[in-house]
Design an enzyme around this catalytic site. Structure first.
Site, PDB file in Angstrom:
ATOM      1  N   ARG A  66       0.839  -1.205   0.000  1.00 38.37           N
ATOM      2  CA  ARG A  66       0.000   0.000   0.000  1.00 38.37           C
ATOM      3  C   ARG A  66       0.872   1.253   0.000  1.00 38.37           C
ATOM      4  O   ARG A  66       0.502   2.295  -0.520  1.00 38.37           O
ATOM      5  CB  ARG A  66      -0.961   0.017   1.207  1.00 38.37           C
ATOM      6  CG  ARG A  66      -1.757   1.323   1.303  1.00 38.37           C
ATOM      7  CD  ARG A  66      -3.009   1.230   2.167  1.00 38.37           C
ATOM      8  NE  ARG A  66      -2.753   0.604   3.441  1.00 38.37           N
ATOM      9  CZ  ARG A  66      -2.129   1.180   4.469  1.00 38.37           C
ATOM     10  NH1 ARG A  66      -1.683   2.416   4.371  1.00 38.37           N
ATOM     11  NH2 ARG A  66      -1.931   0.534   5.602  1.00 38.37           N
ATOM     12  N   TYR A 121     -15.180  16.399 -16.295  1.00 36.81           N
ATOM     13  CA  TYR A 121     -15.557  14.994 -16.210  1.00 36.81           C
ATOM     14  C   TYR A 121     -16.657  14.877 -15.134  1.00 36.81           C
ATOM     15  O   TYR A 121     -16.527  15.457 -14.041  1.00 36.81           O
ATOM     16  CB  TYR A 121     -14.336  14.156 -15.843  1.00 36.81           C
ATOM     17  CG  TYR A 121     -14.669  12.703 -15.643  1.00 36.81           C
ATOM     18  CD1 TYR A 121     -14.942  11.889 -16.749  1.00 36.81           C
ATOM     19  CD2 TYR A 121     -14.752  12.140 -14.381  1.00 36.81           C
ATOM     20  CE1 TYR A 121     -15.272  10.559 -16.578  1.00 36.81           C
ATOM     21  CE2 TYR A 121     -15.081  10.811 -14.204  1.00 36.81           C
ATOM     22  CZ  TYR A 121     -15.333  10.028 -15.308  1.00 36.81           C
ATOM     23  OH  TYR A 121     -15.663   8.717 -15.145  1.00 36.81           O
ATOM     24  N   ASP A 192      -6.297  18.320 -15.514  1.00 41.85           N
ATOM     25  CA  ASP A 192      -6.600  16.935 -15.909  1.00 41.85           C
ATOM     26  C   ASP A 192      -6.188  16.788 -17.373  1.00 41.85           C
ATOM     27  O   ASP A 192      -6.800  17.365 -18.269  1.00 41.85           O
ATOM     28  CB  ASP A 192      -8.101  16.678 -15.709  1.00 41.85           C
ATOM     29  CG  ASP A 192      -8.512  15.244 -16.047  1.00 41.85           C
ATOM     30  OD1 ASP A 192      -7.835  14.611 -16.887  1.00 41.85           O
ATOM     31  OD2 ASP A 192      -9.516  14.758 -15.490  1.00 41.85           O
ATOM     32  N   LYS A 217      -7.824   5.537 -19.452  1.00 43.54           N
ATOM     33  CA  LYS A 217      -8.084   6.011 -20.811  1.00 43.54           C
ATOM     34  C   LYS A 217      -6.837   5.813 -21.676  1.00 43.54           C
ATOM     35  O   LYS A 217      -6.337   4.712 -21.745  1.00 43.54           O
ATOM     36  CB  LYS A 217      -8.564   7.464 -20.754  1.00 43.54           C
ATOM     37  CG  LYS A 217      -9.646   7.711 -19.689  1.00 43.54           C
ATOM     38  CD  LYS A 217     -10.930   6.939 -19.926  1.00 43.54           C
ATOM     39  CE  LYS A 217     -11.854   6.918 -18.714  1.00 43.54           C
ATOM     40  NZ  LYS A 217     -12.170   8.228 -18.153  1.00 43.54           N
TER      41      LYS A 217
HETATM   42  C1  LIG Z   1     -12.480   8.782 -16.898  1.00 41.17           C
HETATM   43  C2  LIG Z   1     -12.036  10.127 -16.486  1.00 41.17           C
HETATM   44  C3  LIG Z   1     -11.770  10.428 -15.146  1.00 41.17           C
HETATM   45  C4  LIG Z   1     -11.980   9.404 -14.019  1.00 41.17           C
HETATM   46  O1  LIG Z   1     -11.105   8.329 -14.158  1.00 41.17           O
HETATM   47  P1  LIG Z   1     -11.442   6.830 -13.643  1.00 41.17           P
HETATM   48  O2  LIG Z   1     -10.245   6.059 -14.060  1.00 41.17           O
HETATM   49  O3  LIG Z   1     -12.716   6.404 -14.328  1.00 41.17           O
HETATM   50  O4  LIG Z   1     -11.629   6.900 -12.176  1.00 41.17           O
HETATM   51  C5  LIG Z   1     -11.314  11.693 -14.835  1.00 41.17           C
HETATM   52  N1  LIG Z   1     -11.140  12.630 -15.788  1.00 41.17           N
HETATM   53  C6  LIG Z   1     -11.402  12.389 -17.087  1.00 41.17           C
HETATM   54  C7  LIG Z   1     -11.190  13.466 -18.093  1.00 41.17           C
HETATM   55  C8  LIG Z   1     -11.864  11.134 -17.490  1.00 41.17           C
HETATM   56  O5  LIG Z   1     -12.125  10.907 -18.769  1.00 41.17           O
END
Ligand SMILES: *Cc1c(COP(=O)(O)O)cnc(C)c1O
Length: 403
Positions: A66, A121, A192, A217
């Site tokens: 962890r 998001y 992000d 992604k």
């Molecule tokens: C999918 C996504 C998230 C969240 O990510 P997870 O892996 O689903 O927790 C955050 N920001 C963006 C732009 C995303 O496409």
């Protein structure tokens, strides 16, 4: 074959070929060509002094997964290197949301304020709008891709939060400008960078303090792993690391291994996603049944010039949205008329997929918030994959003919 010290089957099965075998391996002349998976939750020590050294930080040995695991560290090194920023460090998390919520909580407390983009998001918007206020953290939303942020910063603003390429309208804020405003007044700039990846944009180089990723992604890229990441300068990442260990938002070693494997082809994949998406965007833009296309690679996009200036040579990404003429009925019909392009409420896999923001990722938005943001009832979001571009366009063309 008897005797008290003779090991019985269960004992042999448990101890033979266990982690101690690593010591023998370390003495051999060869090493694995790829970094192996360390599927271990904990590490064994030869003596108490070695454990003392870890807790007193005089040794960097592993102790408990962890806190740190070789696979998490290996993939973090790749991610930090990908930012191309001096002194950058990275941390991987169990998901994008784990990365984002942990990083945010590392820097805010009751009474603080966050300034965030109004289109985000869906999960992050939900967290900001409905969860953080429970802890006395106030979040205000603004169109940071168009409005001047400087006058929206308050004395208690700790974070400015935005996306390199906004979801789902593909808006591109001026990161250098936001960074300037942040530097002048104190808050940290969180970006992000999920849609862009370091192949297309390098937020840290543009002045952001922390870049955040859903590695689920493009970084993962094959729709087979759920992970997240943050990158930034050493001291900030060290601060987040403490909270990651405390809250337990750690990534598992096997997932980290998969991510490391995927990152080897990140540049190739993202450039091809971009190439294909630009061709699809041009096709949709010229189609009479499509009202509007949102893609920063199109000269008609209000963000085209800024994106050209801000992005590297990776193109404009694989994500685009389109308002289908009519509305909900037509958008639903198009989804049903598609053949291989499946309705998948995520993005960035090898296959082209379609999502419906008002029904999935942006479901937590009120009707009013959707209208204000410009997310239409007939708006579909496409994640353009790595197939042959002519085939993708052919399929979209046939489906549009049928509605
Ligand atoms: C999918 C996504 C998230 C969240 O990510 P997870 O892996 O689903 O927790 C955050 N920001 C963006 C732009 C995303 O496409």
């Amino acid at each position: 074959m008897s005797g008290k010290n003779r090991k019985k089957l269960s004992t042999e099965l448990i101890h033979t070929g266990d982690g101690q075998f690593c010591k023998e391996l370390a003495k051999t002349a060869s090493v694995p060509e790829t970094f192996p998976v360390y599927l271990t939750s904990v590490f064994a020590f030869d003596d108490v002094a070695s454990v003392d050294a870890v807790y007193e930080r005089t040794s960097g040995s592993y102790l408990y997964s962890r806190m740190a695991n070789p696979n998490a560290d290996a993939v973090s090194r790749i991610l930090a290197a990908a930012e191309g920023s001096e002194g950058a460090k990275a941390l991987v998390f169990a998901s994008g949301m784990a990365a984002i919520t942990t990083a945010v909580l590392s820097f805010v407390k009751t009474g603080d304020h966050i300034l965030a983009s109004s289109v985000l998001y869906g999960g992050v918007y939900d967290y900001f709008a409905n969860e953080l206020p429970r802890f006395g953290v106030e979040v205000t939303f603004a169109d940071l891709a168009r409005e001047d942020a400087a006058h929206l910063i308050r004395p208690n603003t700790k974070l400015i939060y935005t996306e390199t390429i906004g979801n789902p309208l593909m808006e591109v804020p001026d990161l250098a400008d936001l960074s300037k405003a942040a530097r002048a007044r104190g808050p940290l700039l969180f970006v992000d960078n999920t849609f862009a990846t370091p192949v297309i944009a390098k937020p840290l180089e543009l002045g952001a303090d922390i870049a955040l990723y859903s590695a689920t992604k493009y970084l993962g890229g094959h729709s087979d792993v759920t992970l997240g990441a943050v990158t930034g300068r050493g001291p900030l990442i060290d601060a987040i690391k403490r909270f990651q260990t405390l809250y337990g938002a750690t990534a598992g070693p096997a997932d980290c291994w998969l991510l490391a494997r995927s990152l080897r082809t990140l540049e190739l994949r993202v450039k091809k996603h971009s190439e294909n998406a630009l061709r699809v965007a041009r096709f949709l833009e010229s189609h009479p049944k499509v009202e509007r296309v949102f893609y920063p690679g199109l000269p008609a996009s209000p963000f085209h010039e800024r994106a050209k200036r801000q992005f590297t040579d990776g193109g404009f990404g694989g994500m685009l949205s389109a308002d289908i003429r009519g509305g909900e009925k037509e958008a639903s019909a198009l989804i049903e008329a598609l053949e291989t392009i499946r309705f998948v409420p995520s993005l960035a896999g090898t296959a082209t997929t379609v999502s419906y923001p008002v029904k999935t990722s942006h479901r937590s938005y009120s009707a009013e918030a959707l209208k204000k943001a410009g997310i239409a009832k007939g708006q579909l979001r496409f994640s353009i994959g790595l197939e042959d571009a002519d085939n993708i366009i052919g399929e979209l063309s046939r489906a549009l003919d049928r509605i």
